[in-house]
Design an enzyme around this catalytic site. Structure first.
Site, PDB file in Angstrom:
ATOM      1  CD  GLU A 161      -3.071  -1.089   2.115  1.00  0.00           C
ATOM      2  OE1 GLU A 161      -2.885  -0.414   3.145  1.00  0.00           O
ATOM      3  OE2 GLU A 161      -4.106  -1.747   1.913  1.00  0.00           O
ATOM      4  CD  GLU A 319      -3.938  -6.144   2.564  1.00  0.00           C
ATOM      5  OE1 GLU A 319      -4.667  -5.440   3.301  1.00  0.00           O
ATOM      6  OE2 GLU A 319      -2.726  -5.957   2.463  1.00  0.00           O
ATOM      7  CD1 TRP A 327      -7.925  -1.197   9.561  1.00  0.00           C
ATOM      8  CD2 TRP A 327      -9.133   0.505   8.762  1.00  0.00           C
ATOM      9  NE1 TRP A 327      -8.443  -1.598   8.346  1.00  0.00           N
ATOM     10  CE2 TRP A 327      -9.183  -0.569   7.835  1.00  0.00           C
ATOM     11  CE3 TRP A 327      -9.835   1.668   8.454  1.00  0.00           C
ATOM     12  CZ2 TRP A 327      -9.897  -0.503   6.633  1.00  0.00           C
ATOM     13  CZ3 TRP A 327     -10.546   1.735   7.258  1.00  0.00           C
ATOM     14  CH2 TRP A 327     -10.562   0.660   6.370  1.00  0.00           C
ATOM     15  CD  GLU A 367      -2.622  -4.499  10.887  1.00  0.00           C
ATOM     16  OE1 GLU A 367      -3.066  -3.616  10.165  1.00  0.00           O
ATOM     17  OE2 GLU A 367      -1.983  -5.454  10.465  1.00  0.00           O
ATOM     18  CG  HIS A 370      -7.672  -6.715  10.834  1.00  0.00           C
ATOM     19  ND1 HIS A 370      -8.106  -7.658   9.936  1.00  0.00           N
ATOM     20  CD2 HIS A 370      -7.748  -5.519  10.200  1.00  0.00           C
ATOM     21  CE1 HIS A 370      -8.412  -7.044   8.792  1.00  0.00           C
ATOM     22  NE2 HIS A 370      -8.213  -5.750   8.931  1.00  0.00           N
TER      23      HIS A 370
HETATM   24  C1  GAL Z   1      -4.280  -2.907   4.896  1.00  0.00           C
HETATM   25  C2  GAL Z   1      -2.831  -3.327   5.023  1.00  0.00           C
HETATM   26  C3  GAL Z   1      -2.696  -4.607   5.824  1.00  0.00           C
HETATM   27  C4  GAL Z   1      -3.501  -4.503   7.084  1.00  0.00           C
HETATM   28  C5  GAL Z   1      -4.925  -4.205   6.710  1.00  0.00           C
HETATM   29  C6  GAL Z   1      -5.865  -4.111   7.881  1.00  0.00           C
HETATM   30  O1  GAL Z   1      -4.432  -1.585   4.573  1.00  0.00           O
HETATM   31  O2  GAL Z   1      -2.246  -3.531   3.765  1.00  0.00           O
HETATM   32  O3  GAL Z   1      -1.348  -4.832   6.091  1.00  0.00           O
HETATM   33  O4  GAL Z   1      -2.982  -3.501   7.878  1.00  0.00           O
HETATM   34  O5  GAL Z   1      -4.981  -2.967   6.061  1.00  0.00           O
HETATM   35  O6  GAL Z   1      -7.180  -3.840   7.450  1.00  0.00           O
END
Ligand code: GAL
Length: 683
Positions: A161, A319, A327, A367, A370
């Site tokens: 990203e 992803e 987040w 995280e 998550h």
């Molecule tokens: C993305 C990132 C991942 C993880 C994910 C969590 O933006 O590439 O590494 O942090 O968010 O939602």
């Protein structure tokens, strides 16, 4: 110095997996070896075909400056390879190791108020830093040399990203780099002064050496400077991507290289349409926004943007989440069915896979809350059940991989740069997010079962019958000419308020808004009339206007609707003009939901664009076309069962549908349709 070379995508390289790619970010370094064996067994159980490995592992691969330890990675690659699981090997440059920040704090980005970031985050580096470039390409070279010919490595994932943390750096090294970029763009400082309009406030430069990035000052910055700094920042990051990619290509010439974008309904952190030309295929990370009023439509919009970069090629969802993220202000878990439905929504719109962040839920680190494919509770969970079911579904629909989404008749133009231009400097309404105007049209079309390609302004428009330009604030003359030409050839072009207001230098086009399209539209826009939260107006069609209205004059166009009340009562609001074999419409106002829907109905009626399957409220039907025919994906976003008229082979249940199929609440159907002989014509 050219900081970004000519694009050189290699579109003929093999897709990383046979069939759809299914899996996620795999971070074995967070676990001990006994867990690795269990991971592999579970991956096989779920039908995982691809994992993204090593994204954040630099500090464990280069344990001190120049001291490398690849033993653990060798072992993991060996295990995955034995299990027949393909590897998307990441370069670990999204997370510099602590020793590097300690040795070279100068690589850390500087914020616009001059404060320097500290170690401990991600993407803690300045794209212009020569020191950074040395260290980052050194670890990439080590990895590429070691694994470039390993048959299990089927794809390369550059960093993570890019721009999602280090989008801008205002340090002195960036400033020098910015000046070189400007010198290349403008050649002379007088050309820069002209482009930026520096006579305003007498801020003209006598040398490129005087230019600084738009660092904090107490009043509004020059919008042209801000826009060029955005462009530069995107290019500086792209140059970094290209530097890593080119090292990889030296050692791994036959394996595709890409990086994960963050394409959403908002302008990007970088200019993704430009970036899409430098990757071997496009890949996206997408997370549904819990507070969005219609998340499944935001998902569809983002996926249609991804496809819009190249409608005839698959892209990859690299992803998304199995359930809640961590987040957003409040992180909502996915309802039953959503995990599978969201994955298949992306696939329906052109992704050749569904990948997740991440394989196993972390117990520690930033995280730890998550969601993941293997949640904290393990396999006795809804999530694990759904992950396995998704893996099985992707096996059942494997024949769809490699097909293309049915060519759309509607294009919506979207441009990151234009979004940045609107966000630069002070505007008539500083609370208005005009990039949402494109989404409003998309949403109305989506609800009517019409799939639109969301395309960059330099896209080939020749196959579209309806071209929508909504809130495209910055438009260059080449784009305006191509749009005009497409209208002359027979398309219906719709332009809305705040489109074509400034040119590529962010300078307002004079002589009546919207300058870029005025001649095509036969409209002269005199003044903007912003509406407050408690204000509205209505049109003589009965449609309601909120937020934005304009005093316009019809100059050679027909008035389709006028303002019925308020200060603009009696003035035209919507116009239409015949242009060659086509026509051009101007919508000067922000129509609230129902008004916009009625306007879209009018456009669809006139252009005779109809959905192939009659729309059912809350149900999406999207088609992909392959060698064996047409595949209809029907996605039921409602909480009740629905019947959809689809005849063909139900790939999920291995049976013929009859003429109707009933889809359970939140469920999905994938049907190879009867009597569709389109495949060979298309492919
Ligand atoms: C993305 C990132 C991942 C993880 C994910 C969590 O933006 O590439 O590494 O942090 O968010 O939602």
């Amino acid at each position: 110095m050219t900081i970004v070379p000519e694009p050189a995508p290699r579109i003929d390289l093999p897709w990383p997996t046979d069939g759809f790619s299914f899996g996620g970010d795999y971070n074995p370094e967070q676990w001990d070896r006994t867990v690795w064996r269990e991971d592999i067994a579970l991956m096989r159980e779920a039908g995982v075909t691809l994992v993204t490995l090593g994204v954040f592992s630099w500090g464990l691969l280069e344990v001190e400056d120049g001291v490398f330890d690849f033993n653990w990675l060798d072992e993991v690659i060996g295990l995955l390879s034995e299990a027949g699981i393909a590897i998307d090997l990441a370069t670990p440059t999204a997370a510099p190791p602590i020793w590097l920040h300690q040795e070279h704090p100068e690589i850390l980005p500087v914020a616009h108020d001059g404060h320097k970031y500290w170690q401990g985050g991600r993407l803690g580096w300045c794209a212009s830093s020569a020191t950074w470039r040395f260290y980052s390409t050194r670890i990439v070279r080590e990895l590429a040399a070691r694994y470039g010919n390993n048959p299990a490595v089927r794809m390369w994932h550059v960093s993570n990203e890019l721009g999602g943390g280090n989008r801008w750096c205002y340090c002195d090294e960036s400033a020098a780099h910015f000046r070189r970029w400007l010198a290349e763009r403008y050649t002379t400082v007088s050309a820069l002064n002209l482009a930026w309009g520096t006579a305003f406030w007498g801020h003209h430069y006598t040398s490129f050496d005087q230019v600084l990035p738009p660092r904090d000052s107490e009043s509004a910055p020059n919008p042209a400077l801000v826009l060029d700094f955005e462009r530069f920042s995107s290019d500086a990051l792209l140059a970094h991507y290209v530097a890593e990619r080119d090292v990889i290509r030296e050692y791994s010439p036959n394996v595709p290289v890409t990086t994960n974008f963050m394409v959403t309904q908002n302008p990007g952190v970088v200019d993704y349409a430009t970036w899409a030309k430098h990757v071997d295929f496009s890949a996206n990370d997408h997370y549904v926004i819990g507070d969005d009023s219609l998340p499944e439509n935001e998902l569809a919009f983002s996926a249609d943007r991804m496809r819009g970069f190249n409608p005839s090629r698959p892209w990859l969802l690299l992803e998304h989440s199995t359930s809640a993220v961590n987040w957003q202000p409040r992180n909502f878990s996915k309802a039953p069915g959503e995990l599978i439905r969201h994955s298949l929504s992306h696939i329906a719109r052109g992704s050749d896979g569904a990948m997740f962040f991440q394989w196993r839920a972390s117990t520690a680190g930033a995280e730890q809350f998550h969601s993941a494919m293997v949640p904290h509770v393990g396999t006795r969970s809804k999530i694990w059940h759904d992950v396995c079911e998704l893996g099985a579904i992707l096996g059942k629909i494997a024949e769809v991989a490699g097909s293309i989404v049915e060519p759309a008749r509607v294009a919506i133009l979207f441009d990151d740069t234009s979004g940045w231009a609107w966000a630069s400097g002070q505007k008539p309404d500083n609370t208005l997010r005009i990039s949402e105007a494109a989404r409003h049209f998309h949403r109305a079309l989506w609800a009517r079962g019409i799939v639109a390609d969301v395309v960059p302004p330099d896209a080939d428009l020749s196959s579209y019958d309806l071209v929508i330009i909504a809130g495209l604030y910055l438009v260059d003359s080449a784009t305006a000419d191509r749009v005009y030409e497409r209208a002359e050839q027979g398309a219906t072009v719709v332009v809305t308020y705040l489109s074509g207001i400034v040119d590529e230098t962010n300078r307002v086009l004079r002589g009546g808004y919207p300058g870029a399209f005025r001649d095509m539209l036969g409209v002269f826009g005199e003044e903007f009339f912003v509406l407050g939260d408690n204000q509205s107006a209505s049109l003589d069609t009965g449609w309601k206007v909120t937020r934005w209205s304009e005093k316009i004059w019809a100059m050679g166009s027909d008035v389709f609707a006028s303002y019925a009340d308020g200060v603009l009562a009696g003035s035209p609001a919507i116009t239409r003009r015949s242009v060659g074999a086509g026509e051009a419409w101007y919508l000067s106002a922000h129509l609230d939901g129902e008004g916009l829907e009625a306007f879209v109905d009018e456009l669809l009626l006139r252009t005779e664009i109809v959905p192939k399957s009659p729309p059912v409220v809350g149900v999406e039907v999207v088609r992909r076309l392959g060698r064996l025919g047409s595949y209809a994906f029907a996605l039921n976003h409602t909480d009740h069962a629905v019947s959809v008229a689809l005849a063909g082979w139900d790939l999920l249940h291995d049976m013929h549908t009859g003429n109707q199929i009933t889809i359970p609440p939140g469920g999905v159907a994938v049907i190879r349709e009867d009597s569709e002989k389109v495949g060979d014509l298309i492919l």
